[in-house]
Design an enzyme around this catalytic site. Structure first.
Site, PDB file in Angstrom:
ATOM      1  N   GLY A 167       0.804  -1.038   0.413  1.00 29.38           N
ATOM      2  CA  GLY A 167       0.158   0.040  -0.431  1.00 29.38           C
ATOM      3  C   GLY A 167       1.357   0.838  -0.186  1.00 29.38           C
ATOM      4  N   ILE A 169       2.346   3.213   1.977  1.00 30.16           N
ATOM      5  CA  ILE A 169       3.668   2.907   3.884  1.00 30.16           C
ATOM      6  C   ILE A 169       4.764   2.046   2.532  1.00 30.16           C
ATOM      7  CG2 ILE A 169       4.192   2.084   5.373  1.00 30.16           C
ATOM      8  CD1 ILE A 169       1.251   2.112   6.723  1.00 30.16           C
ATOM      9  N   SER A 188       2.540  -8.615  -2.409  1.00 34.18           N
ATOM     10  CA  SER A 188       0.750  -7.886  -2.031  1.00 34.18           C
ATOM     11  C   SER A 188      -0.274  -9.189  -3.032  1.00 34.18           C
ATOM     12  CB  SER A 188       1.297  -7.006  -3.478  1.00 34.18           C
ATOM     13  OG  SER A 188      -0.290  -6.479  -3.295  1.00 34.18           O
ATOM     14  N   GLY A 248       2.546  -2.620  10.115  1.00 28.10           N
ATOM     15  CA  GLY A 248       1.103  -3.137   9.619  1.00 28.10           C
ATOM     16  C   GLY A 248       0.608  -3.383  11.312  1.00 28.10           C
ATOM     17  N   ARG A 249      -0.042  -4.230  10.874  1.00 26.28           N
ATOM     18  CA  ARG A 249      -0.496  -5.024  12.738  1.00 26.28           C
ATOM     19  C   ARG A 249      -0.106  -6.102  13.198  1.00 26.28           C
ATOM     20  NH1 ARG A 249      -1.750  -0.211  12.875  1.00 26.28           N
ATOM     21  NH2 ARG A 249      -3.730   1.098  12.930  1.00 26.28           N
ATOM     22  N   GLU A 277      -1.953  -3.590  23.106  1.00 28.89           N
ATOM     23  CA  GLU A 277      -1.537  -2.628  23.479  1.00 28.89           C
ATOM     24  C   GLU A 277      -2.594  -1.392  23.800  1.00 28.89           C
ATOM     25  OE1 GLU A 277      -1.550  -0.750  19.631  1.00 28.89           O
ATOM     26  OE2 GLU A 277       0.545  -1.699  18.333  1.00 28.89           O
ATOM     27  N   HIS A 296       3.812   2.495  18.759  1.00 28.12           N
ATOM     28  CA  HIS A 296       2.424   2.446  17.837  1.00 28.12           C
ATOM     29  C   HIS A 296       2.356   4.401  17.921  1.00 28.12           C
ATOM     30  CE1 HIS A 296      -1.196   0.777  16.059  1.00 28.12           C
ATOM     31  NE2 HIS A 296      -0.565   1.531  15.014  1.00 28.12           N
ATOM     32  N   ALA A 298       4.397   5.474  14.825  1.00 27.51           N
ATOM     33  CA  ALA A 298       5.002   5.610  13.028  1.00 27.51           C
ATOM     34  C   ALA A 298       4.042   6.490  12.875  1.00 27.51           C
ATOM     35  CB  ALA A 298       4.949   4.087  12.661  1.00 27.51           C
TER      36      ALA A 298
END
Length: 342
Positions: A167, A169, A188, A248-249, A277, A296, A298
């Site tokens: 994406g 990023i 991707s 990302g996550r 988190e 977290h 960024a």
């Protein structure tokens, strides 16, 4: 051109951003703006939407009521929905909007450069062990010998970098890596060979990328098709001395397997997203000397988040002037989003 009637919904963070952004003044130039907190309640938000032509959602706004097809049918004047952050498409299926002539705009990608820039910082921090050297000097120590005797400390130049997720990023990071002369492999779900060639990257399966990467960056968004995509096998395929960076996550990675591999001490990890988190004080990654920890942050910049709101307003201005919005969600992308929800 008739003036817009705009509803702006935000959480506390989005309100802080919008109150300090010139984008809010630009919104008001397009028409009257009503600004509600996402805590206003479902009935209040839906009532305010009834005569609105545009909806802008700022911040995470996790309490934003879901706009179901039935509710959209009751909003005949609405022609634009703009958002960013992680709220995007939790409250609206963009395909439902397109079916009703509403333009859905997702400007979250406008902060891609900021997140990628932070990712580059984590890569360099891991490769050159900058935080460890800082801690040594801050504690009164110094360093003798060769830094690369650690087995990890080395140059980024000429490295093979794998990026999972292309994406905004991933694309921004790939561009940043060009001056370093890196070979960039990517995974991707939609990047074609022609576009990959234009970007100077090579599409490969995740396990192949992991097995040959000097640096592995996980930048994909959490979807059903990306859950756990960097699995135990991929992490076990990493060579000693490899660097893993999480942007990302955490749900896209087998976090337990990552903890095991990091605890073995033969790879370095830069982690900005966590499986819980805030991370608990006793989290097994905390304090490991081969891990660079960040909370977290960024994309946690006012400037980057103001850019999101500004990009939404840009697209509303473009739409009203008859131009194509930069961040509009296409029917093709809306189909991909719907597929991940099934």
């Amino acid at each position: 051109m008739a003036a817009d009637r705009i509803l702006l919904v935000s959480d506390d963070f989005g309100r802080e951003v919008s109150d300090t952004a010139s984008a809010l003044a630009r919104l008001r130039e397009l028409g009257p703006v009503e600004h509600l907190p996402d805590t206003a309640g479902e009935d209040r938000v839906l009532e305010a939407l009834r005569d609105r032509t545009a909806l802008v959602v700022a911040g995470w706004a996790t309490r934003m009521p879901r706009l179901t097809p039935e509710r959209l049918d009751g909003l005949p004047r609405l022609t634009f929905v703009g958002c960013g952050q992680d709220n995007r498409w939790r409250f609206l299926d963009p395909g439902d909007a397109l079916d009703r002539g509403i333009t859905p705009v997702d400007a979250s990608g406008s902060m891609g450069w900021a997140v990628a820039e932070f990712g580059l910082g984590l890569i360099l921090s891991c490769l050159r062990r900058i935080p460890a050297h800082h801690a040594d000097v801050a504690a009164g120590g110094w360093f003798g010998g060769w830094a690369d005797d650690s087995g990890i400390d080395r140059e980024l130049r000429g490295s093979r970098v794998g990026i999972v997720g292309m994406g905004e990023i991933g694309r921004a990071l790939a561009a940043m890596l060009r001056p370093f002369g890196c070979d960039v492999d990517v995974w991707s779900s939609y990047l074609g060979e022609e576009e990959a060639a234009r970007l100077g990257v090579r599409p490969r399966p995740v396990h192949e990328i992991a097995g040959s990467a000097d640096v592995l960056v996980v930048a994909t968004q959490p979807r059903r098709d990306t859950a756990g995509i960097v699995d135990r096998a991929a992490l076990e395929a990493l060579r000693p001395g490899a660097v893993v960076v999480l942007l990302g996550r955490a749900s896209t990675v087998d976090f337990g397997a990552l903890v095991e591999r990091a605890s073995a001490g033969d790879i370095a990890v830069g982690v900005d997203v966590w499986d819980e988190e805030p991370a608990a004080p006793g989290h097994p990654l905390r304090g490991l000397p081969n891990v660079v920890h960040t909370p977290h942050v960024a994309g946690r910049l006012r400037s980057a988040n103001q850019r999101i709101l500004g990009a939404v307003v840009d697209d509303l201005e473009r739409l009203r002037s008859g131009a194509a919005p930069r961040w509009a969600v296409s029917a093709q992308r809306a189909g991909r989003i719907a597929a991940t929800r099934r």
